[in-house]
Design a protein around this motif. Structure first.
Motif, PDB file in Angstrom:
ATOM      1  N   ASN A  63      39.743  37.207  37.598  1.00  0.00           N
ATOM      2  CA  ASN A  63      39.246  36.336  38.667  1.00  0.00           C
ATOM      3  C   ASN A  63      40.373  35.738  39.486  1.00  0.00           C
ATOM      4  O   ASN A  63      40.262  35.579  40.694  1.00  0.00           O
ATOM      5  N   ASN A 102      41.604  39.776  49.654  1.00  0.00           N
ATOM      6  CA  ASN A 102      40.617  38.698  49.635  1.00  0.00           C
ATOM      7  C   ASN A 102      40.801  37.915  48.342  1.00  0.00           C
ATOM      8  O   ASN A 102      40.389  38.361  47.276  1.00  0.00           O
ATOM      9  N   ASN A 104      39.357  35.403  47.179  1.00  0.00           N
ATOM     10  CA  ASN A 104      38.138  34.917  46.534  1.00  0.00           C
ATOM     11  C   ASN A 104      37.458  35.965  45.668  1.00  0.00           C
ATOM     12  O   ASN A 104      36.662  35.619  44.797  1.00  0.00           O
ATOM     13  N   ASN A 105      37.734  37.249  45.878  1.00  0.00           N
ATOM     14  CA  ASN A 105      37.127  38.316  45.075  1.00  0.00           C
ATOM     15  C   ASN A 105      37.961  38.596  43.838  1.00  0.00           C
ATOM     16  O   ASN A 105      39.118  38.168  43.735  1.00  0.00           O
ATOM     17  N   ASN A 106      37.366  39.333  42.897  1.00  0.00           N
ATOM     18  CA  ASN A 106      38.097  39.737  41.705  1.00  0.00           C
ATOM     19  C   ASN A 106      39.247  40.659  42.074  1.00  0.00           C
ATOM     20  O   ASN A 106      39.184  41.388  43.063  1.00  0.00           O
ATOM     21  N   LYS A 107      40.291  40.606  41.264  1.00  0.00           N
ATOM     22  CA  LYS A 107      41.469  41.421  41.489  1.00  0.00           C
ATOM     23  C   LYS A 107      41.639  42.409  40.345  1.00  0.00           C
ATOM     24  O   LYS A 107      41.233  42.143  39.223  1.00  0.00           O
ATOM     25  N   ASN A 121      43.535  43.898  45.320  1.00  0.00           N
ATOM     26  CA  ASN A 121      42.138  44.176  45.624  1.00  0.00           C
ATOM     27  C   ASN A 121      42.062  44.628  47.063  1.00  0.00           C
ATOM     28  O   ASN A 121      43.039  44.570  47.805  1.00  0.00           O
ATOM     29  N   SER A 125      34.705  44.579  48.354  1.00  0.00           N
ATOM     30  CA  SER A 125      34.635  44.464  46.898  1.00  0.00           C
ATOM     31  C   SER A 125      34.034  45.700  46.244  1.00  0.00           C
ATOM     32  O   SER A 125      34.366  46.024  45.106  1.00  0.00           O
ATOM     33  N   THR A 128      36.774  48.107  45.765  1.00  0.00           N
ATOM     34  CA  THR A 128      37.627  47.637  44.676  1.00  0.00           C
ATOM     35  C   THR A 128      37.029  48.032  43.329  1.00  0.00           C
ATOM     36  O   THR A 128      37.735  48.510  42.442  1.00  0.00           O
TER      37      THR A 128
END
Length: 146
Positions: A63, A102, A104-107, A121, A125, A128
């Motif tokens: 996260n 981004n 804010n998105n998962n990496k 990422n 998403s 990704t």
């Protein structure tokens, strides 16, 4: 009349500078991923890393990226790119490459060559997640987001 002949040098210099700055900005707008059978290439402007898939140790969704010291790079809006050093590894001077479009998105956290880290990422998403699934097939382990 003599002063107007000198102004063209400054005008050309200004135009070349604006074109160079615009091209660098365009190169950093997104992560450029090259994926072939033997390696994964991540590029964003001046920053690039080539990860050999045969030396890939783990692929994990995270996260957040851990707190790190920026050696060089930038943060702008939702982007975080550059070369960093983790606080806990400040003595070993291991470099961590970050290509986050981004924040804010998962990496995806890649570990290769036993201790080299890459966090990245893509802006989309779904892309990704698809890239994560493809990369996790090389390691044989699948780890879901935290």
């Amino acid at each position: 009349m003599h002063s107007s002949k000198k102004n063209w040098i400054w005008t050309v210099t200004l135009i070349v500078t604006v074109i160079c700055c615009a091209s660098v900005l365009i190169l950093h707008v997104k992560n450029w991923v090259t994926d072939d059978a033997t390696s994964l290439g991540l590029r964003s402007g001046f920053y690039n890393v080539e990860v050999p898939l045969s030396e890939l140790d783990s692929v994990v969704f995270v996260n957040r990226i851990p707190p790190m010291q920026r050696l060089h790079g930038f943060s702008a809006l939702e982007k975080e790119k550059g070369v960093f050093r983790e606080f806990k590894d400040s003595l070993t001077n291991k470099k961590v490459h970050v290509f986050v479009d981004n924040i804010n998105n998962n990496k995806i956290k890649l570990v290769y060559k036993d201790s080299a880290y890459v966090y990245f990422n893509l802006k989309d998403s779904v892309e990704t997640v698809q890239l994560f699934q493809k990369l996790s097939s090389y390691t044989g382990t699948l780890s879901e987001p935290n």
